[in-house]
Scaffold this active site. Structure first.
Site, PDB file in Angstrom:
ATOM      1  CB  ILE A  26      -1.005  -0.020   1.170  1.00 45.43           C
ATOM      2  CG1 ILE A  26      -2.025   1.104   1.040  1.00 45.43           C
ATOM      3  CG2 ILE A  26      -0.309  -0.056   2.530  1.00 45.43           C
ATOM      4  CD1 ILE A  26      -3.279   0.895   1.880  1.00 45.43           C
ATOM      5  CD  GLU A  27       4.004   1.422  -3.516  1.00 43.21           C
ATOM      6  OE1 GLU A  27       4.878   2.175  -3.990  1.00 43.21           O
ATOM      7  OE2 GLU A  27       4.154   0.191  -3.377  1.00 43.21           O
ATOM      8  CD1 TRP A  28       1.179   9.008  -0.643  1.00 44.75           C
ATOM      9  CD2 TRP A  28      -0.954   8.380  -0.810  1.00 44.75           C
ATOM     10  NE1 TRP A  28       0.543   9.401   0.504  1.00 44.75           N
ATOM     11  CE2 TRP A  28      -0.768   9.026   0.433  1.00 44.75           C
ATOM     12  CE3 TRP A  28      -2.228   7.890  -1.128  1.00 44.75           C
ATOM     13  CZ2 TRP A  28      -1.810   9.215   1.351  1.00 44.75           C
ATOM     14  CZ3 TRP A  28      -3.264   8.062  -0.216  1.00 44.75           C
ATOM     15  CH2 TRP A  28      -3.054   8.715   1.004  1.00 44.75           C
TER      16      TRP A  28
END
Length: 277
Positions: free
Chosen positions: A160-162
């Protein structure tokens, strides 16, 4: 036993359907790529174990990746079909392979590489790249439907990351919503696979969303220019992604390299406690 943690993963959101619900005609599939192999001897890098190289090395200060005894890689379709016996002989002990993304994307590298990695004695896990325009429940269902349980495999990973490169979704929900959706995803996968997923993230996403406030999360942290203790002060981690441009025998092109936080003995203990039942 409480172990320090780290990790990261670059993933591209190309090929995803537009935001919103509705009927999907089927999973988006992409083709395996076959990059040319690079020679480790041409890419030696100070601070890395000698059996690996780095195509874009930099100077390491303090604790370096070579300090750690157990190393692995994470890969997607971009690495093509990996020669796992060769990678294992070079010191690759584990591999997280991209399996799914969002709610309609399947990475063909997992189906191709996971069985061969297991056969070579490399411990395998699957990761899911999170897409902020689909619900956590939908994405958990998508992952569960496409990644079979396999006794002895590593825990699944929530990457999960931008999504700053996504052509269809650059939504940035508030931190409270991010953490709530993460809990939904992690709970659903834990219930299905019998072991809590690991969370992979990077410094910006970790800080923006206060992930240090989430209890019971085991981290794989990305930190490619410094030890995790500098980028995530006070955080515990189990895996550290220390380069995205690693060179490994048996792997075409470059690949992400990772270190486990403990000794070989603690690695075996971690597997006993955290592998899929």
């Amino acid at each position: 036993m409480r172990i320090r943690t780290i990790l990261t993963m670059g993933a591209i959101c190309a090929g995803l359907a537009a935001c919103g619900g509705g009927h999907k005609p089927g999973p988006v599939r992409t083709q395996l790529m076959a990059p040319e192999a690079l020679a480790v001897e041409d890419h030696r890098a100070a601070g890395l174990p000698r059996q690996f190289g780095d195509a874009k090395p930099h100077a390491w200060d303090g604790i370096t990746p070579a300090h750690y005894a157990v190393h692995g890689l994470d890969a997607a379709r971009y690495q093509g079909a990996i020669n796992w016996p060769e990678a294992r002989a070079a010191g690759i002990s584990f591999a997280w392979l991209k399996a799914t993304e969002g709610g309609d994307h399947v990475d063909p590298g997992f189906e191709r590489n996971a069985p061969a990695a297991r056969a070579a004695g490399v411990r395998v896990g699957a990761y899911h790249f999170y897409y902020f325009c689909r619900s956590a429940a939908d994405q958990a269902k998508w992952f569960i439907e496409r990644v079979p349980k396999h006794a002895g495999d590593l825990p699944p990973v929530l990457d999960i990351e931008w999504n700053h490169t996504s052509p269809t979704c650059q939504l940035r929900p508030p931190a409270e919503k991010v953490r709530a959706e993460m809990r939904v995803f992690l709970d659903l996968l834990e219930r299905h696979y019998g072991t809590r997923p690991v969370v992979y993230t990077d410094p910006a996403f970790y800080a923006d969303n206060g992930l240090g406030r989430m209890p019971g999360v085991e981290f794989w942290l990305r930190s490619v220019s410094a030890h995790p203790s500098e980028r995530y002060p006070g955080e515990y981690w189990s895996f550290w992604q220390y380069t995205g441009t690693g060179v490994v025998p048996g792997v075409g092109g470059t690949v992400d390299l990772n270190a486990f936080a403990g000794s070989r003995q603690s690695w075996e203990a971690w597997l006993s406690a955290r592998a899929q039942p």
